[in-house]
Design a protein around this motif. Sequence first.
Motif, short mmCIF file in Angstrom:
data_model
loop_
_atom_site.label_atom_id
_atom_site.label_comp_id
_atom_site.label_asym_id
_atom_site.label_seq_id
_atom_site.Cartn_x
_atom_site.Cartn_y
_atom_site.Cartn_z
N ALA A 1 0.86 -1.19 0.00
CA ALA A 1 0.00 0.00 0.00
C ALA A 1 0.89 1.24 0.00
N GLY A 2 0.66 2.11 -0.98
CA GLY A 2 1.47 3.32 -1.09
C GLY A 2 2.94 3.03 -1.27
N GLY A 3 3.24 1.92 -1.94
CA GLY A 3 4.63 1.53 -2.16
C GLY A 3 5.30 0.88 -0.97
N ILE A 4 4.55 0.65 0.11
CA ILE A 4 5.12 0.08 1.34
C ILE A 4 4.50 -1.29 1.60
N LYS A 5 5.35 -2.26 1.92
CA LYS A 5 4.90 -3.63 2.16
C LYS A 5 4.14 -3.72 3.47
N LYS A 6 3.03 -4.48 3.46
CA LYS A 6 2.26 -4.72 4.67
C LYS A 6 2.95 -5.82 5.48
N ASN A 7 3.46 -5.48 6.64
CA ASN A 7 4.24 -6.45 7.42
C ASN A 7 3.38 -7.45 8.19
N GLU A 8 2.09 -7.17 8.34
CA GLU A 8 1.26 -8.07 9.14
C GLU A 8 0.76 -9.28 8.35
#
Length: 233
Positions: free
Chosen positions: A67-74
């Motif tokens: 999301a928004g170029g950032i990986k979802k860590n959960e």
Amino acid sequence: MADKRHMCLLGLIILCALLTGSSGAEVPRVFCSSGEDVRLSCNNALSGCTSTTWSYSRHSETVELIAGGIKKNEIERHERLRLGSDCSLNIKNVTKEDYGLYFCRQYVYGKQQGTDAHVYLHVLHVSSSSSQSEIRSGSSVTLSCQLYYYQVTCDFLVRSEGLQLIWVNRAGVDLQKDSRFQISFSSGQCISSLTTTLLNEDHSRAWRCQLKHRNQLKTSATYTVKYPSKLFI
């Protein structure tokens, strides 16, 4: 008669909707084998990837991965995911559970830009009917080469898109005509099964299942026979 024609037309419309994205173009298919790394292209990416969102869908469940170029860590597989410099989604060490529909979407100031870029990921996986401790000379073994696919039927992939699962030896020779092997195919589960009785010389021998799509080799998965070490002391 008119009702039957209407139902046939409706069926064709639904099938076309499944096989194409919102733009009407055919959704690309990516084939890979379990254990490989794969790259899924984002064909609608904007500069910098900060607007990019990647999501995954299967069985009516949609999960946001980036999301928004950032990986979802959960999410469970976050360690195997990486966003490429071209906004592609890179998956390391693919598993058979990774198959499904992936789509790339662009947001600017919270507003979606353009249409989604879809891609199907189909995964080839080879397994044995016997546990490692049961594999030995003289025993019968069945190897299963299964394609994990999404949205369309395996029968459609075989009949309309020329999908083939072919067992070959290390030299690339088709095993279908070798009487030592019994090979069968089930389009219901998209499985090609190879059954044989193992010989002494089969220790460390590799058999490979090739996947061809529209007469092009897309990927292959290999099973190597390993006898228990105590048999070779």
